[in-house]
Design a protein around this motif. Structure first.
Motif, short mmCIF file in Angstrom:
data_model
loop_
_atom_site.label_atom_id
_atom_site.label_comp_id
_atom_site.label_asym_id
_atom_site.label_seq_id
_atom_site.Cartn_x
_atom_site.Cartn_y
_atom_site.Cartn_z
N GLN A 10 0.95 -1.16 0.01
CA GLN A 10 -0.14 0.15 0.06
C GLN A 10 0.82 1.26 0.02
N PRO A 11 0.59 2.30 -0.89
CA PRO A 11 1.46 3.53 -0.69
C PRO A 11 1.64 4.28 0.57
N ILE A 46 10.30 2.26 2.37
CA ILE A 46 11.62 2.70 1.70
C ILE A 46 12.61 3.54 2.20
N PRO A 47 12.13 4.77 3.00
CA PRO A 47 13.17 5.24 3.56
C PRO A 47 13.84 4.74 4.72
N VAL A 48 13.50 3.90 5.50
CA VAL A 48 13.59 3.13 6.63
C VAL A 48 14.76 2.01 6.01
N ILE A 49 14.46 1.22 5.06
CA ILE A 49 15.09 0.44 4.56
C ILE A 49 16.52 0.97 3.74
#
Length: 53
Positions: free
Chosen positions: A9-10, A17-20
């Motif tokens: 989900q968006p 994505i930023p955490v990864i």
């Protein structure tokens, strides 16, 4: 398999994505520092002064 559709989900991807990316950057830096440490220790074992450069 419901959790997979929840991850894509968006709203979740916007946070995931930023955490990864941050984890990957710190992991990369840690591995690089470890590799440099191993090279330094090997130079010392071989009788080379690593600070002489």
């Amino acid at each position: 398999m419901q959790w997979i559709s929840n991850i894509f989900q968006p709203q979740i991807l916007a946070l995931l994505i930023p955490v990864i990316a941050i984890i990957a950057i710190f992991g990369n830096k840690a591995l690089k520092a470890h590799h440099e440490h191993l090279e330094r220790m090997e130079k010392i074992r071989n009788g080379i002064d690593p600070d002489a450069e």
